[in-house]
Design a protein around this motif. Structure first.
Motif, PDB file in Angstrom:
ATOM      1  N   SER A 105     -10.789  66.886  14.048  1.00 36.15           N
ATOM      2  CA  SER A 105     -11.475  65.952  13.150  1.00 36.15           C
ATOM      3  C   SER A 105     -10.894  64.564  13.429  1.00 36.15           C
ATOM      4  N   ASN A 106     -11.599  63.537  13.020  1.00 31.84           N
ATOM      5  CA  ASN A 106     -11.104  62.180  13.246  1.00 31.84           C
ATOM      6  C   ASN A 106      -9.771  61.963  12.529  1.00 31.84           C
ATOM      7  N   HIS A 107      -9.634  62.498  11.319  1.00 28.36           N
ATOM      8  CA  HIS A 107      -8.372  62.338  10.573  1.00 28.36           C
ATOM      9  C   HIS A 107      -7.207  62.990  11.312  1.00 28.36           C
ATOM     10  N   GLU A 108      -7.434  64.204  11.808  1.00 29.41           N
ATOM     11  CA  GLU A 108      -6.382  64.874  12.569  1.00 29.41           C
ATOM     12  C   GLU A 108      -6.008  64.056  13.806  1.00 29.41           C
ATOM     13  N   ALA A 109      -7.016  63.545  14.502  1.00 29.33           N
ATOM     14  CA  ALA A 109      -6.761  62.759  15.705  1.00 29.33           C
ATOM     15  C   ALA A 109      -5.961  61.496  15.382  1.00 29.33           C
ATOM     16  N   GLU A 110      -6.219  60.895  14.233  1.00 28.13           N
ATOM     17  CA  GLU A 110      -5.453  59.697  13.825  1.00 28.13           C
ATOM     18  C   GLU A 110      -3.973  60.058  13.624  1.00 28.13           C
ATOM     19  N   PHE A 111      -3.709  61.196  13.003  1.00 23.71           N
ATOM     20  CA  PHE A 111      -2.319  61.657  12.851  1.00 23.71           C
ATOM     21  C   PHE A 111      -1.692  61.931  14.213  1.00 23.71           C
ATOM     22  N   ILE A 112      -2.440  62.576  15.092  1.00 24.22           N
ATOM     23  CA  ILE A 112      -1.931  62.911  16.425  1.00 24.22           C
ATOM     24  C   ILE A 112      -1.602  61.645  17.208  1.00 24.22           C
ATOM     25  N   ALA A 113      -2.392  60.595  17.032  1.00 21.68           N
ATOM     26  CA  ALA A 113      -2.111  59.328  17.706  1.00 21.68           C
ATOM     27  C   ALA A 113      -0.747  58.778  17.282  1.00 21.68           C
ATOM     28  N   VAL A 114      -0.431  58.860  16.008  1.00 20.75           N
ATOM     29  CA  VAL A 114       0.872  58.397  15.516  1.00 20.75           C
ATOM     30  C   VAL A 114       1.989  59.268  16.095  1.00 20.75           C
ATOM     31  N   ILE A 115       1.781  60.566  16.129  1.00 16.94           N
ATOM     32  CA  ILE A 115       2.780  61.487  16.684  1.00 16.94           C
ATOM     33  C   ILE A 115       3.014  61.197  18.164  1.00 16.94           C
ATOM     34  N   GLU A 116       1.945  60.997  18.909  1.00 17.16           N
ATOM     35  CA  GLU A 116       2.062  60.683  20.335  1.00 17.16           C
ATOM     36  C   GLU A 116       2.831  59.374  20.541  1.00 17.16           C
ATOM     37  N   ALA A 117       2.543  58.391  19.708  1.00 18.30           N
ATOM     38  CA  ALA A 117       3.245  57.106  19.806  1.00 18.30           C
ATOM     39  C   ALA A 117       4.729  57.269  19.479  1.00 18.30           C
ATOM     40  N   LEU A 118       5.035  58.048  18.462  1.00 14.79           N
ATOM     41  CA  LEU A 118       6.442  58.290  18.115  1.00 14.79           C
ATOM     42  C   LEU A 118       7.167  59.014  19.241  1.00 14.79           C
ATOM     43  N   SER A 119       6.499  59.968  19.851  1.00 21.46           N
ATOM     44  CA  SER A 119       7.094  60.698  20.968  1.00 21.46           C
ATOM     45  C   SER A 119       7.412  59.753  22.129  1.00 21.46           C
ATOM     46  N   TYR A 120       6.490  58.875  22.431  1.00 28.19           N
ATOM     47  CA  TYR A 120       6.687  57.894  23.504  1.00 28.19           C
ATOM     48  C   TYR A 120       7.859  56.967  23.162  1.00 28.19           C
ATOM     49  N   CYS A 121       7.909  56.523  21.940  1.00 24.92           N
ATOM     50  CA  CYS A 121       8.998  55.636  21.511  1.00 24.92           C
ATOM     51  C   CYS A 121      10.349  56.345  21.533  1.00 24.92           C
ATOM     52  N   GLN A 122      10.373  57.630  21.174  1.00 20.66           N
ATOM     53  CA  GLN A 122      11.625  58.380  21.246  1.00 20.66           C
ATOM     54  C   GLN A 122      12.138  58.439  22.678  1.00 20.66           C
ATOM     55  N   GLU A 123      11.225  58.613  23.625  1.00 26.51           N
ATOM     56  CA  GLU A 123      11.620  58.736  25.022  1.00 26.51           C
ATOM     57  C   GLU A 123      12.047  57.400  25.631  1.00 26.51           C
ATOM     58  N   PHE A 124      11.294  56.350  25.338  1.00 28.33           N
ATOM     59  CA  PHE A 124      11.524  55.082  26.036  1.00 28.33           C
ATOM     60  C   PHE A 124      12.183  53.988  25.198  1.00 28.33           C
ATOM     61  N   PHE A 125      12.142  54.109  23.873  1.00 26.35           N
ATOM     62  CA  PHE A 125      12.706  53.084  22.989  1.00 26.35           C
ATOM     63  C   PHE A 125      13.445  53.717  21.815  1.00 26.35           C
ATOM     64  N   PRO A 126      14.441  54.554  22.076  1.00 26.84           N
ATOM     65  CA  PRO A 126      15.043  55.364  21.005  1.00 26.84           C
ATOM     66  C   PRO A 126      15.770  54.582  19.914  1.00 26.84           C
ATOM     67  N   ASN A 127      16.188  53.373  20.165  1.00 26.53           N
ATOM     68  CA  ASN A 127      16.957  52.624  19.169  1.00 26.53           C
ATOM     69  C   ASN A 127      16.228  51.414  18.619  1.00 26.53           C
ATOM     70  N   GLU A 128      14.932  51.357  18.824  1.00 31.01           N
ATOM     71  CA  GLU A 128      14.141  50.208  18.390  1.00 31.01           C
ATOM     72  C   GLU A 128      13.703  50.320  16.934  1.00 31.01           C
ATOM     73  N   ILE A 129      13.452  49.185  16.350  1.00 32.47           N
ATOM     74  CA  ILE A 129      12.778  49.106  15.054  1.00 32.47           C
ATOM     75  C   ILE A 129      11.290  49.208  15.351  1.00 32.47           C
ATOM     76  N   LEU A 130      10.592  50.075  14.621  1.00 33.80           N
ATOM     77  CA  LEU A 130       9.177  50.320  14.890  1.00 33.80           C
ATOM     78  C   LEU A 130       8.307  49.818  13.746  1.00 33.80           C
ATOM     79  N   SER A 131       7.317  49.032  14.089  1.00 31.02           N
ATOM     80  CA  SER A 131       6.330  48.561  13.126  1.00 31.02           C
ATOM     81  C   SER A 131       4.970  49.088  13.571  1.00 31.02           C
ATOM     82  N   PHE A 132       4.530  50.166  12.946  1.00 27.52           N
ATOM     83  CA  PHE A 132       3.267  50.806  13.290  1.00 27.52           C
ATOM     84  C   PHE A 132       2.127  50.165  12.517  1.00 27.52           C
ATOM     85  N   ARG A 133       0.966  50.115  13.153  1.00 27.69           N
ATOM     86  CA  ARG A 133      -0.250  49.599  12.538  1.00 27.69           C
ATOM     87  C   ARG A 133      -1.386  50.562  12.852  1.00 27.69           C
TER      88      ARG A 133
END
Length: 131
Positions: free
Chosen positions: A40-68
């Motif tokens: 569903s679109n709602h599920e996909a929106e959650f998955i997008a945030v999860i994918e972004a967090l995963s990427y940030c964990q790998e490449f920017f583990p100590n950064e401050i994150l401001s999600f939009r």
């Protein structure tokens, strides 16, 4: 601080779905455009945030994150740390757990017109069915 924009594109309910993530810091930008299968679109929106967090964990583990995100459901769920719908609960729990490892994690709602980079990436993934 990283600014992280997330979005999803879905054809049908549920249906084929793509996600887009646009990450920028002061000097560079990074993108994710990924076909994720049938959601569903709602599920996909959650998955997008999860994918972004995963990427940030790998490449920017100590950064401050401001999600939009232009998904009010996702933003309100994360901000209030509460979800009624059982389908969304695992997504919320994963986002909560993943975001804990960062020094600061913020999320805010933005209008669709301010989310054009992530929107284009999500639509591209849906059209091209890229992974």
């Amino acid at each position: 601080m990283l600014k992280v924009y997330t979005d999803a594109a879905t054809k049908g309910y549920p249906g084929p779905s793509g996600i887009g993530v646009y990450i920028k810091n002061e000097t560079e930008s990074f993108t994710i455009s990924k076909f994720i299968g049938e959601f569903s679109n709602h599920e996909a929106e959650f998955i997008a945030v999860i994918e972004a967090l995963s990427y940030c964990q790998e490449f920017f583990p100590n950064e401050i994150l401001s999600f939009r995100s232009d998904s009010k459901l996702v933003v309100e769920t994360v901000e209030k740390q509460f979800v009624k719908n059982k389908v969304f609960k695992p997504y919320h729990e994963k986002i909560s757990k993943m975001s804990e490892v960062f020094p600061y994690f913020f999320i805010k709602w933005i209008p669709e017109k301010q989310n054009h980079h992530a929107d284009q990436l999500a639509r591209k993934a849906l059209i091209n069915r890229t992974t």
